[in-house]
Design a protein around this motif. Structure first.
Motif, PDB file in Angstrom:
ATOM      1  N   HIS A  19      12.364   1.988   4.810  1.00 32.53           N
ATOM      2  CA  HIS A  19      11.950   3.174   4.057  1.00 32.53           C
ATOM      3  C   HIS A  19      11.072   4.105   4.899  1.00 32.53           C
ATOM      4  O   HIS A  19      11.295   5.317   4.946  1.00 32.53           O
ATOM      5  CB  HIS A  19      11.219   2.716   2.795  1.00 32.53           C
ATOM      6  N   GLY A  27       0.930   5.480  -0.051  1.00 31.99           N
ATOM      7  CA  GLY A  27       0.155   6.699   0.141  1.00 31.99           C
ATOM      8  C   GLY A  27      -0.588   6.705   1.467  1.00 31.99           C
ATOM      9  O   GLY A  27      -1.392   7.596   1.735  1.00 31.99           O
ATOM     10  N   THR A  28      -0.293   5.708   2.317  1.00 29.29           N
ATOM     11  CA  THR A  28      -0.972   5.631   3.616  1.00 29.29           C
ATOM     12  C   THR A  28      -0.786   6.931   4.394  1.00 29.29           C
ATOM     13  O   THR A  28      -1.743   7.531   4.868  1.00 29.29           O
ATOM     14  CB  THR A  28      -0.398   4.463   4.444  1.00 29.29           C
ATOM     15  N   HIS A  29       0.450   7.328   4.525  1.00 31.52           N
ATOM     16  CA  HIS A  29       0.715   8.557   5.279  1.00 31.52           C
ATOM     17  C   HIS A  29       1.191   9.628   4.309  1.00 31.52           C
ATOM     18  O   HIS A  29       2.385   9.801   4.076  1.00 31.52           O
ATOM     19  CB  HIS A  29       1.754   8.319   6.387  1.00 31.52           C
ATOM     20  N   HIS A  37       9.648   9.056   7.447  1.00 31.87           N
ATOM     21  CA  HIS A  37       8.563   9.595   8.285  1.00 31.87           C
ATOM     22  C   HIS A  37       8.924  10.988   8.809  1.00 31.87           C
ATOM     23  O   HIS A  37      10.083  11.257   9.135  1.00 31.87           O
ATOM     24  CB  HIS A  37       8.299   8.631   9.447  1.00 31.87           C
ATOM     25  N   PRO A  38       7.929  11.865   8.918  1.00 34.62           N
ATOM     26  CA  PRO A  38       8.214  13.228   9.397  1.00 34.62           C
ATOM     27  C   PRO A  38       8.928  13.272  10.754  1.00 34.62           C
ATOM     28  O   PRO A  38       9.750  14.161  10.987  1.00 34.62           O
ATOM     29  CB  PRO A  38       6.827  13.877   9.506  1.00 34.62           C
ATOM     30  N   LYS A  85       0.855  -1.185   0.000  1.00 40.01           N
ATOM     31  CA  LYS A  85       0.000   0.000   0.000  1.00 40.01           C
ATOM     32  C   LYS A  85       0.891   1.234   0.000  1.00 40.01           C
ATOM     33  O   LYS A  85       1.848   1.308   0.774  1.00 40.01           O
ATOM     34  CB  LYS A  85      -0.899   0.013   1.234  1.00 40.01           C
ATOM     35  N   ARG A 120       2.936  13.249  -2.156  1.00 42.31           N
ATOM     36  CA  ARG A 120       3.305  12.269  -3.193  1.00 42.31           C
ATOM     37  C   ARG A 120       2.106  11.972  -4.078  1.00 42.31           C
ATOM     38  O   ARG A 120       0.985  11.855  -3.592  1.00 42.31           O
ATOM     39  CB  ARG A 120       3.808  10.986  -2.530  1.00 42.31           C
TER      40      ARG A 120
HETATM   41  C1  HEM Z   1      10.205   3.072  -6.075  1.00 45.87           C
HETATM   42  C2  HEM Z   1      10.392   3.928  -5.073  1.00 45.87           C
HETATM   43  C3  HEM Z   1       9.509   4.013  -3.871  1.00 45.87           C
HETATM   44  C4  HEM Z   1       8.612   3.100  -3.378  1.00 45.87           C
HETATM   45  C5  HEM Z   1       8.260   1.736  -3.931  1.00 45.87           C
HETATM   46  C6  HEM Z   1       8.036   3.682  -2.197  1.00 45.87           C
HETATM   47  C7  HEM Z   1       7.085   3.069  -1.408  1.00 45.87           C
HETATM   48  C8  HEM Z   1       6.578   3.569  -0.228  1.00 45.87           C
HETATM   49  C9  HEM Z   1       5.679   2.880   0.650  1.00 45.87           C
HETATM   50  C10 HEM Z   1       5.129   1.488   0.417  1.00 45.87           C
HETATM   51  C11 HEM Z   1       5.423   3.683   1.707  1.00 45.87           C
HETATM   52  C12 HEM Z   1       4.554   3.346   2.929  1.00 45.87           C
HETATM   53  C13 HEM Z   1       3.129   3.732   2.789  1.00 45.87           C
HETATM   54  C14 HEM Z   1       2.884   5.205   2.834  1.00 45.87           C
HETATM   55  O1  HEM Z   1       2.828   5.824   3.907  1.00 45.87           O
HETATM   56  O2  HEM Z   1       2.725   5.772   1.760  1.00 45.87           O
HETATM   57  C15 HEM Z   1       6.145   4.908   1.480  1.00 45.87           C
HETATM   58  C16 HEM Z   1       6.138   5.993   2.307  1.00 45.87           C
HETATM   59  C17 HEM Z   1       6.825   7.166   2.055  1.00 45.87           C
HETATM   60  N1  HEM Z   1       7.713   7.404   1.045  1.00 45.87           N
HETATM   61 FE1  HEM Z   1       8.182   6.149  -0.433  1.00 45.87          FE
HETATM   62  N2  HEM Z   1       8.571   4.922  -2.008  1.00 45.87           N
HETATM   63  C18 HEM Z   1       9.479   5.146  -3.007  1.00 45.87           C
HETATM   64  C19 HEM Z   1      10.247   6.287  -3.169  1.00 45.87           C
HETATM   65  C20 HEM Z   1      10.221   7.382  -2.367  1.00 45.87           C
HETATM   66  C21 HEM Z   1      11.001   8.560  -2.549  1.00 45.87           C
HETATM   67  C22 HEM Z   1      12.003   8.802  -3.692  1.00 45.87           C
HETATM   68  C23 HEM Z   1      10.669   9.413  -1.550  1.00 45.87           C
HETATM   69  C24 HEM Z   1      11.184  10.812  -1.266  1.00 45.87           C
HETATM   70  C25 HEM Z   1      12.352  11.277  -1.604  1.00 45.87           C
HETATM   71  C26 HEM Z   1       9.680   8.763  -0.743  1.00 45.87           C
HETATM   72  C27 HEM Z   1       9.075   9.308   0.359  1.00 45.87           C
HETATM   73  C28 HEM Z   1       8.168   8.681   1.160  1.00 45.87           C
HETATM   74  C29 HEM Z   1       7.529   9.299   2.307  1.00 45.87           C
HETATM   75  C30 HEM Z   1       7.727  10.732   2.785  1.00 45.87           C
HETATM   76  C31 HEM Z   1       6.698   8.338   2.871  1.00 45.87           C
HETATM   77  C32 HEM Z   1       5.798   8.512   4.093  1.00 45.87           C
HETATM   78  C33 HEM Z   1       6.507   8.029   5.333  1.00 45.87           C
HETATM   79  C34 HEM Z   1       5.622   8.230   6.551  1.00 45.87           C
HETATM   80  O3  HEM Z   1       5.290   9.375   6.825  1.00 45.87           O
HETATM   81  O4  HEM Z   1       5.276   7.254   7.213  1.00 45.87           O
HETATM   82  N3  HEM Z   1       9.437   7.535  -1.258  1.00 45.87           N
HETATM   83  N4  HEM Z   1       6.845   4.802   0.296  1.00 45.87           N
END
Ligand code: HEM
Length: 430
Positions: free
Chosen positions: A338, A252-254, A343-344, A250, A354
């Motif tokens: 990740h 985009g959860t947070h 996370h903030p 999933k 995003r």
């Molecule tokens: C193929 C590359 C990536 C994948 C598959 C991926 C996948 C994910 C997943 C599964 C989550 C957890 C669900 C969520 O809260 O949305 C997440 C959270 C997040 N990702 Fe990524 N992401 C990728 C690249 C990036 C990049 C390049 C950035 C920023 C430079 C980024 C920033 C974030 C942020 C800010 C969160 C939220 C964290 C939170 O607040 O808990 N992601 N991502």
């Protein structure tokens, strides 16, 4: 071709609106009247949601999203299912020709996002002339099409040349992105003077929009690179089911919700006095084409996959918790996961909006899928958001074993067009 010739002699879009043929006699329930009436993008969420009996609000995927508003649509708008993103090189050296095209683009964008044909339409013009609209969206509703424009660093200055007298108007925040650890950027997928993000719930509608803008821009701009996307990988509507990315998690959860005006103000919209006036109410967009080595990922154990994110695959719950939306305990997640890194709470409160999409573009010629995530993130100041975050992720993220950044763009997206007659870039060029 001079873009002017592709448009009917209508002085303002108000004239266009009455003349432009609707693509179908009955348009979505939101209707053209609402499209013009709802001024602020903040009203978009409300305007396009309808309530299913007793359940979370569902999006009406045929509706039209208001084109006019304080902010451009396509940023806080509930994420559509499909994407066609295009980065353009400006080929003309004549500022007036570029301005003319931007005016023509604005008229066309207002028509297409309202579910109408461009200019005199696919069949309404002179039989001797090429049609104003290419026609493949005939009969289709607006499908929540949004068209979002951004200006890249090279529009302001390229190879030391102030091409259009805009150099002094370049925002400090519109930096040339640094090279991040692990970047494998391909020149053909990097940069662009202007970008258009077309999002819609019907791929044909999104492709039609980019194609018609490219057609209008012939002789003024060239498509530098473009990207199709499907299956939004980030939700901005927390009440809806969170979509999954190609790693099966999933995504985009947070995220920043499109209805959370306080967070949008804090993290997404440029505030008055921050940089040049023409960007107030706008936002900075970073695009990254991120390939996933899905073959390696698919041979990885479930435990390892979950460790990469610090969330469970099925529910999407943070480690140590039960439900997707439970408050994460970051200390329960692996240090290099990740989510823990992004996370903030690990980044002094930093958040980005995003809005990414999945892609599969055939094979890489080596027997593997060319697939991944087309990452799109909006923020108030890239220097304080994407850059520090990506610097940290690039150095530490366990996810890096399975991904490679191969494309990149950075664009200043101005505020919205507030009323018919205004045009994309007016405050910048004016
Ligand atoms: C193929 C590359 C990536 C994948 C598959 C991926 C996948 C994910 C997943 C599964 C989550 C957890 C669900 C969520 O809260 O949305 C997440 C959270 C997040 N990702 Fe990524 N992401 C990728 C690249 C990036 C990049 C390049 C950035 C920023 C430079 C980024 C920033 C974030 C942020 C800010 C969160 C939220 C964290 C939170 O607040 O808990 N992601 N991502």
């Amino acid at each position: 071709m001079d873009a002017e010739t592709s448009q009917p002699a209508a002085p303002a879009e108000t004239a266009d609106l009455s003349a432009a043929p609707s693509r179908r006699s009955v348009i979505g329930w939101a209707g053209a009247g609402l499209a013009l009436g709802a001024a602020a993008a903040g009203s978009v969420a409300a305007a396009t949601m309808k309530q299913d009996a007793g359940t979370a609000p569902a999006v009406d995927s045929t509706a039209d999203i208001p084109f006019y508003g304080d902010h451009q649509a396509g940023i806080a708008t509930p994420v559509q299912d499909r994407l066609h993103f295009a980065a353009f090189d400006v080929t003309t050296t004549d500022r007036a020709v570029l301005v003319r095209m931007l005016k023509d683009w604005t008229k066309a964008a207002a028509a297409m996002t309202g579910g109408r044909e461009v200019g005199a339409g696919a069949t309404g013009g002179l039989p001797e002339a090429p049609p104003d609209d290419t026609g493949e969206a005939l009969g289709l509703p607006a499908s929540r099409l949004t068209l979002t424009i951004g200006f890249g660093p090279t529009l302001f200055e390229k190879d030391g040349v102030d091409r259009f007298g805009l150099k002094a108007r370049r925002p400090d925040a519109l930096i040339d992105l640094p090279k991040f650890r692990g970047d494998r950027l391909e020149d053909a997928r990097v940069g662009g003077d202007i970008c258009i993000q077309a999002c819609a719930d019907d791929p044909q509608v999104a492709v039609h929009a980019i194609r018609n803008l490219a057609r209008i821009g012939m002789g003024v701009v060239n498509v530098r690179w473009s990207q199709l996307g499907f299956g939004k990988t980030s939700s901005t509507t927390p009440e809806a089911q969170t979509p999954r990315n190609l790693m099966g998690f999933k995504d985009g959860t947070h995220n920043i919700a499109g209805s959370d005006t306080a967070k949008l103000a804090d993290h997404v919209w440029v505030a008055p006095g921050e940089g040049p006036e023409w960007m107030t109410g706008g936002s900075y967009l970073v695009s990254r084409r991120i390939r996933m080595t899905v073959e390696a990922w698919d041979r990885t154990s479930l435990k390892e996959q979950e460790d990469v994110f610090g969330r469970t695959k099925g529910e999407g719950a943070p480690y140590g918790k039960q439900k997707e939306r439970d408050t994460p305990d970051l200390s329960a997640m692996p240090q290099d996961s990740h989510v823990r890194l992004a996370h903030p709470d690990s980044n002094n409160g930093l958040m980005i909006l995003r809005r990414g999409f999945s892609f599969t573009d055939g094979t890489d010629g080596l027997g593997r899928l060319d697939a991944g995530l087309f990452f799109l993130a909006y923020q108030r100041d890239t220097r304080k958001a994407f850059v520090p975050l990506q610097t940290k992720l690039a150095a530490n993220d366990k996810l890096n074993e399975y991904i490679t950044h191969v494309g990149s763009g950075h664009f200043a997206c101005p505020p919205g067009i507030r009323k018919p007659g205004e045009w994309w870039g007016q405050a910048l060029f004016g």
